[in-house]
Scaffold this motif. Structure first.
Motif, mmCIF file in Angstrom:
data_model
loop_
_atom_site.group_PDB
_atom_site.id
_atom_site.type_symbol
_atom_site.label_atom_id
_atom_site.label_comp_id
_atom_site.label_asym_id
_atom_site.label_seq_id
_atom_site.Cartn_x
_atom_site.Cartn_y
_atom_site.Cartn_z
ATOM 1 N N ALA A 43 10.962 0.544 26.522
ATOM 2 C CA ALA A 43 12.221 1.264 26.326
ATOM 3 C C ALA A 43 12.479 1.601 24.862
ATOM 4 O O ALA A 43 13.262 2.506 24.556
ATOM 5 C CB ALA A 43 13.379 0.440 26.872
ATOM 6 N N SER A 44 11.815 0.889 23.952
ATOM 7 C CA SER A 44 11.997 1.179 22.524
ATOM 8 C C SER A 44 11.286 2.489 22.195
ATOM 9 O O SER A 44 10.346 2.905 22.878
ATOM 10 C CB SER A 44 11.451 0.042 21.669
ATOM 11 N N ASN A 47 8.305 3.841 16.009
ATOM 12 C CA ASN A 47 6.916 3.454 15.772
ATOM 13 C C ASN A 47 6.852 1.939 15.619
ATOM 14 O O ASN A 47 7.616 1.351 14.845
ATOM 15 C CB ASN A 47 6.371 4.116 14.508
ATOM 16 N N ALA A 48 5.964 1.305 16.361
ATOM 17 C CA ALA A 48 5.896 -0.155 16.371
ATOM 18 C C ALA A 48 4.553 -0.592 16.932
ATOM 19 O O ALA A 48 3.781 0.220 17.461
ATOM 20 C CB ALA A 48 7.041 -0.740 17.215
ATOM 21 N N ALA A 49 4.282 -1.884 16.805
ATOM 22 C CA ALA A 49 3.081 -2.490 17.381
ATOM 23 C C ALA A 49 3.461 -3.861 17.922
ATOM 24 O O ALA A 49 4.536 -4.396 17.607
ATOM 25 C CB ALA A 49 1.974 -2.615 16.339
ATOM 26 N N LEU A 50 2.590 -4.416 18.733
ATOM 27 C CA LEU A 50 2.826 -5.716 19.360
ATOM 28 C C LEU A 50 1.694 -6.674 19.044
ATOM 29 O O LEU A 50 0.515 -6.315 19.172
ATOM 30 C CB LEU A 50 2.940 -5.567 20.878
ATOM 31 N N LEU A 94 0.255 0.167 27.767
ATOM 32 C CA LEU A 94 1.486 0.042 27.006
ATOM 33 C C LEU A 94 1.549 1.093 25.897
ATOM 34 O O LEU A 94 0.560 1.312 25.192
ATOM 35 C CB LEU A 94 1.602 -1.361 26.403
ATOM 36 N N ASN A 95 2.713 1.707 25.735
ATOM 37 C CA ASN A 95 2.846 2.848 24.824
ATOM 38 C C ASN A 95 3.039 2.451 23.364
ATOM 39 O O ASN A 95 3.871 3.023 22.652
ATOM 40 C CB ASN A 95 4.011 3.738 25.289
ATOM 41 N N THR A 205 1.639 9.889 19.792
ATOM 42 C CA THR A 205 0.247 10.323 19.670
ATOM 43 C C THR A 205 -0.705 9.182 19.993
ATOM 44 O O THR A 205 -1.701 9.368 20.700
ATOM 45 C CB THR A 205 -0.024 10.858 18.253
ATOM 46 N N TYR A 206 -0.392 7.998 19.458
ATOM 47 C CA TYR A 206 -1.231 6.824 19.728
ATOM 48 C C TYR A 206 -1.294 6.560 21.231
ATOM 49 O O TYR A 206 -2.378 6.345 21.789
ATOM 50 C CB TYR A 206 -0.670 5.604 18.999
ATOM 51 N N ALA A 207 -0.135 6.574 21.890
ATOM 52 C CA ALA A 207 -0.101 6.294 23.324
ATOM 53 C C ALA A 207 -0.859 7.353 24.108
ATOM 54 O O ALA A 207 -1.550 7.040 25.098
ATOM 55 C CB ALA A 207 1.346 6.212 23.806
#
Length: 222
Positions: A43-44, A47-50, A94-95, A205-207
């Protein structure tokens, strides 16, 4: 009882498994916890990573909670395989960028979970990665095979899945099961460095690229 905790450091989400005393094993309740976290992450929009890590130095995840699963009705196991498949597919698609910080033993269902992540960093001095399904008499689902084929070469898979042998950090790196290995004191910082650099990528773009690489998995629906 909660078995994981989601925090955020800058642009990096850190999902820490906190049930190391029980090997961070997976049951249906744990799967539901993962889904709640994935709902929040999906839902976020920024730009982020996990990073997926563990607070325990011995176990990252020891797979399915076997003592729990044997207490379930005989017809429950096929249902649970589908439950795991759904979870693994969500992590695979996961996006946002995902990084596994493998602090310790990563076995069976835990190794499959690690395989859904974009990158895996492993502790150099202790801990093993292992797919022991051939020894514990639990076959892989079609989706699980596809996820593993996406990530690893056939020669490595053929050896690991048919023998069930465990790999330390050096061997796991040599067989390209992990991207890098580090001493314990450096591992999380290196995972954070990688995740932070990936978080600078444009998320959409990454997703798109990530899902393009995994487009064959789109046929699986639940």
């Amino acid at each position: 009882m909660a078995t994981m905790e989601l925090t955020k450091e800058g642009s990096v989400y850190v999902l820490t498994l906190t049930n190391g005393a029980h090997g961070n094993t997976i049951s249906e309740d744990v799967v539901n916890e993962y889904h709640d976290i994935l709902d929040e992450l999906e839902a976020s929009t920024e730009n982020a990573a996990l990073i997926l890590t563990s607070s325990d130095p011995k176990f990252w995840s020891n797979g399915v909670n076997l003592s729990w699963i044997i207490q379930q009705p005989p017809d429950y196991f096929p249902k649970f395989v589908q439950i795991l498949d759904e979870l693994f597919l969500r992590f695979t698609l996961l996006n946002m960028p995902t990084v596994g910080c493998l602090t310790g033993h990563t076995y069976a269902g835990g190794a499959l979970l690690a395989s859904t992540l974009d990158f895996r960093l492993m502790r150099k001095d202790k801990g093993f990665v292992c797919f022991p399904e051939v020894d514990i008499k639990i076959p892989f689902s079609p989706l699980m095979y596809e996820i593993l084929r996406l990530q690893f070469d056939f020669q490595s898979l053929n050896e690991l899945l048919l023998t069930g042998r465990r790999l330390g950090g050096g061997e796991a790196l040599m067989m390209k099961i992990v991207s890098a290995v580090y001493p314990q004191k450096e591992l999380f910082n290196k995972a954070m460095e990688l995740a932070a650099s990936l978080a600078e990528k444009d998320r959409k773009t990454y997703a798109h690229i990530k899902r393009g690489l995994r487009q064959y998995l789109m046929k699986f629906t639940f």
